[in-house]
Write a protein that holds these residues in place. Sequence first.
Motif, mmCIF file in Angstrom:
data_model
loop_
_atom_site.group_PDB
_atom_site.id
_atom_site.type_symbol
_atom_site.label_atom_id
_atom_site.label_comp_id
_atom_site.label_asym_id
_atom_site.label_seq_id
_atom_site.Cartn_x
_atom_site.Cartn_y
_atom_site.Cartn_z
ATOM 1 N N MET A 48 0.868 -1.178 0.000
ATOM 2 C CA MET A 48 0.000 0.000 0.000
ATOM 3 C C MET A 48 0.904 1.227 0.000
ATOM 4 S SD MET A 48 -3.196 1.187 0.235
ATOM 5 C CE MET A 48 -4.147 -0.147 0.910
ATOM 6 N N PRO A 49 0.922 1.991 -1.079
ATOM 7 C CA PRO A 49 1.790 3.162 -1.098
ATOM 8 C C PRO A 49 1.336 4.201 -0.073
ATOM 9 C CG PRO A 49 0.288 3.224 -2.956
ATOM 10 C CD PRO A 49 0.095 1.898 -2.277
ATOM 11 N N ILE A 50 2.272 5.022 0.341
ATOM 12 C CA ILE A 50 1.921 6.178 1.157
ATOM 13 C C ILE A 50 1.196 7.128 0.218
ATOM 14 C CG2 ILE A 50 2.806 8.085 2.546
ATOM 15 C CD1 ILE A 50 5.323 6.237 2.989
ATOM 16 N N HIS A 51 -0.027 7.519 0.587
ATOM 17 C CA HIS A 51 -0.859 8.283 -0.330
ATOM 18 C C HIS A 51 -1.742 9.266 0.430
ATOM 19 C CE1 HIS A 51 -3.407 4.990 1.026
ATOM 20 N NE2 HIS A 51 -4.457 5.758 0.734
ATOM 21 N N ARG A 52 -2.465 10.074 -0.321
ATOM 22 C CA ARG A 52 -3.411 11.023 0.260
ATOM 23 C C ARG A 52 -4.643 11.094 -0.629
ATOM 24 N NH1 ARG A 52 -0.415 16.723 -1.390
ATOM 25 N NH2 ARG A 52 -0.435 16.308 -3.630
ATOM 26 N N HIS A 53 -5.717 11.587 -0.044
ATOM 27 C CA HIS A 53 -6.952 11.865 -0.778
ATOM 28 C C HIS A 53 -7.169 13.370 -0.625
ATOM 29 C CE1 HIS A 53 -7.464 7.539 -0.713
ATOM 30 N NE2 HIS A 53 -7.269 7.588 0.587
ATOM 31 N N GLN A 54 -6.949 14.112 -1.704
ATOM 32 C CA GLN A 54 -6.968 15.570 -1.605
ATOM 33 C C GLN A 54 -8.358 16.156 -1.393
ATOM 34 O OE1 GLN A 54 -4.218 17.867 -4.077
ATOM 35 N NE2 GLN A 54 -3.651 15.920 -5.043
ATOM 36 N N LYS A 55 -9.393 15.483 -1.896
ATOM 37 C CA LYS A 55 -10.731 16.072 -1.888
ATOM 38 C C LYS A 55 -11.668 15.508 -0.827
ATOM 39 C CE LYS A 55 -10.526 17.136 -6.790
ATOM 40 N NZ LYS A 55 -11.131 16.912 -8.099
ATOM 41 N N THR A 56 -11.226 14.508 -0.070
ATOM 42 C CA THR A 56 -12.128 13.890 0.893
ATOM 43 C C THR A 56 -11.384 13.355 2.103
ATOM 44 O OG1 THR A 56 -13.815 12.178 1.228
ATOM 45 C CG2 THR A 56 -12.049 11.659 -0.300
ATOM 46 N N SER A 57 -12.059 13.381 3.231
ATOM 47 C CA SER A 57 -11.543 12.666 4.392
ATOM 48 C C SER A 57 -11.870 11.185 4.202
ATOM 49 C CB SER A 57 -12.176 13.200 5.677
ATOM 50 O OG SER A 57 -13.567 12.987 5.664
ATOM 51 N N GLU A 58 -11.306 10.358 5.045
ATOM 52 C CA GLU A 58 -11.522 8.916 4.949
ATOM 53 C C GLU A 58 -11.795 8.396 6.358
ATOM 54 O OE1 GLU A 58 -9.109 5.064 3.168
ATOM 55 O OE2 GLU A 58 -7.995 6.876 3.632
ATOM 56 N N THR A 59 -12.918 7.747 6.530
ATOM 57 C CA THR A 59 -13.265 7.148 7.816
ATOM 58 C C THR A 59 -13.124 5.638 7.699
ATOM 59 O OG1 THR A 59 -14.812 8.940 8.280
ATOM 60 C CG2 THR A 59 -15.064 6.924 9.577
ATOM 61 N N VAL A 60 -12.422 5.034 8.654
ATOM 62 C CA VAL A 60 -12.223 3.589 8.647
ATOM 63 C C VAL A 60 -12.610 3.011 10.004
ATOM 64 C CG1 VAL A 60 -10.434 3.576 6.874
ATOM 65 C CG2 VAL A 60 -9.778 3.805 9.245
ATOM 66 N N VAL A 61 -13.236 1.842 9.958
ATOM 67 C CA VAL A 61 -13.626 1.102 11.150
ATOM 68 C C VAL A 61 -13.042 -0.297 11.016
ATOM 69 C CG1 VAL A 61 -15.551 0.215 12.524
ATOM 70 C CG2 VAL A 61 -15.796 2.409 11.307
ATOM 71 N N CYS A 62 -12.306 -0.740 12.009
ATOM 72 C CA CYS A 62 -11.737 -2.088 11.983
ATOM 73 C C CYS A 62 -12.798 -3.079 12.444
ATOM 74 C CB CYS A 62 -10.496 -2.155 12.868
ATOM 75 S SG CYS A 62 -9.660 -3.743 12.756
ATOM 76 N N LEU A 63 -13.219 -3.944 11.538
ATOM 77 C CA LEU A 63 -14.228 -4.950 11.857
ATOM 78 C C LEU A 63 -13.613 -6.233 12.396
ATOM 79 C CD1 LEU A 63 -16.538 -4.590 8.727
ATOM 80 C CD2 LEU A 63 -16.802 -3.520 10.983
ATOM 81 N N ARG A 64 -12.380 -6.518 11.944
ATOM 82 C CA ARG A 64 -11.752 -7.781 12.318
ATOM 83 C C ARG A 64 -10.245 -7.664 12.125
ATOM 84 N NH1 ARG A 64 -13.837 -13.277 9.539
ATOM 85 N NH2 ARG A 64 -12.468 -12.722 7.825
ATOM 86 N N GLY A 65 -9.492 -8.329 12.983
ATOM 87 C CA GLY A 65 -8.037 -8.362 12.837
ATOM 88 C C GLY A 65 -7.361 -7.193 13.527
ATOM 89 N N ARG A 66 -6.151 -6.910 13.073
ATOM 90 C CA ARG A 66 -5.348 -5.793 13.599
ATOM 91 C C ARG A 66 -4.615 -5.140 12.446
ATOM 92 N NH1 ARG A 66 -1.249 -8.337 16.816
ATOM 93 N NH2 ARG A 66 -0.250 -6.420 16.384
ATOM 94 N N LEU A 67 -4.637 -3.805 12.437
ATOM 95 C CA LEU A 67 -3.941 -3.039 11.410
ATOM 96 C C LEU A 67 -3.244 -1.858 12.066
ATOM 97 C CD1 LEU A 67 -7.229 -3.375 10.211
ATOM 98 C CD2 LEU A 67 -5.775 -3.327 8.203
ATOM 99 N N VAL A 68 -2.265 -1.311 11.379
ATOM 100 C CA VAL A 68 -1.645 -0.077 11.844
ATOM 101 C C VAL A 68 -1.774 0.959 10.738
ATOM 102 C CG1 VAL A 68 0.708 -0.713 11.139
ATOM 103 C CG2 VAL A 68 0.368 0.982 12.940
ATOM 104 N N TRP A 69 -2.267 2.122 11.130
ATOM 105 C CA TRP A 69 -2.396 3.255 10.220
ATOM 106 C C TRP A 69 -1.211 4.156 10.490
ATOM 107 C CZ3 TRP A 69 -6.685 1.558 7.927
ATOM 108 C CH2 TRP A 69 -7.132 2.255 6.811
ATOM 109 N N GLU A 70 -0.432 4.462 9.464
ATOM 110 C CA GLU A 70 0.745 5.312 9.614
ATOM 111 C C GLU A 70 0.508 6.638 8.909
ATOM 112 O OE1 GLU A 70 4.010 3.060 8.025
ATOM 113 O OE2 GLU A 70 4.089 1.752 9.784
#
Length: 132
Positions: A48-70
């Motif tokens: 997953m490249p380091i990236h941005r979304h210029q026109k929108t925010s992004e909401t994420v909900v972890c449903l299962r597992g473990r992730l790290v957001w950097e």
Amino acid sequence: MIINQALLDKLTEEAKASPRLRMNLDLRNSDQDGSQRMLNAIEPGSPMPIHRHQKTSETVVCLRGRLVWEFYDELERRCTEAIELSPGGQVVALNVPAGQWHTVKALESGSVILEMKNGPYEPMGPEDILEM
């Protein structure tokens, strides 16, 4: 649509079989739905490249597992914050502001997030990828 463990299992199996080690499922009601709502199964090692979304925010909900957001600083090109998400952990969801450089890494197999953004899908251009 009902989102149950069987659906998450199926999406995880598709992610494991994908060369990208991730798979999403569009949750919109039709192509005319102007939002972006999806389930995203992400396996460890998924690029997953380091990236941005210029026109929108992004909401994420972890449903299962473990992730790290950097989160990254564009000028110094370094990680400024890393937040672990898991359904039973301290952080279960977060909102990434528009324009914020970020990436996500799965820490365990079977990780699935619910991801939501405003507006229609827009592919990332080279200006939205932070080269390290």
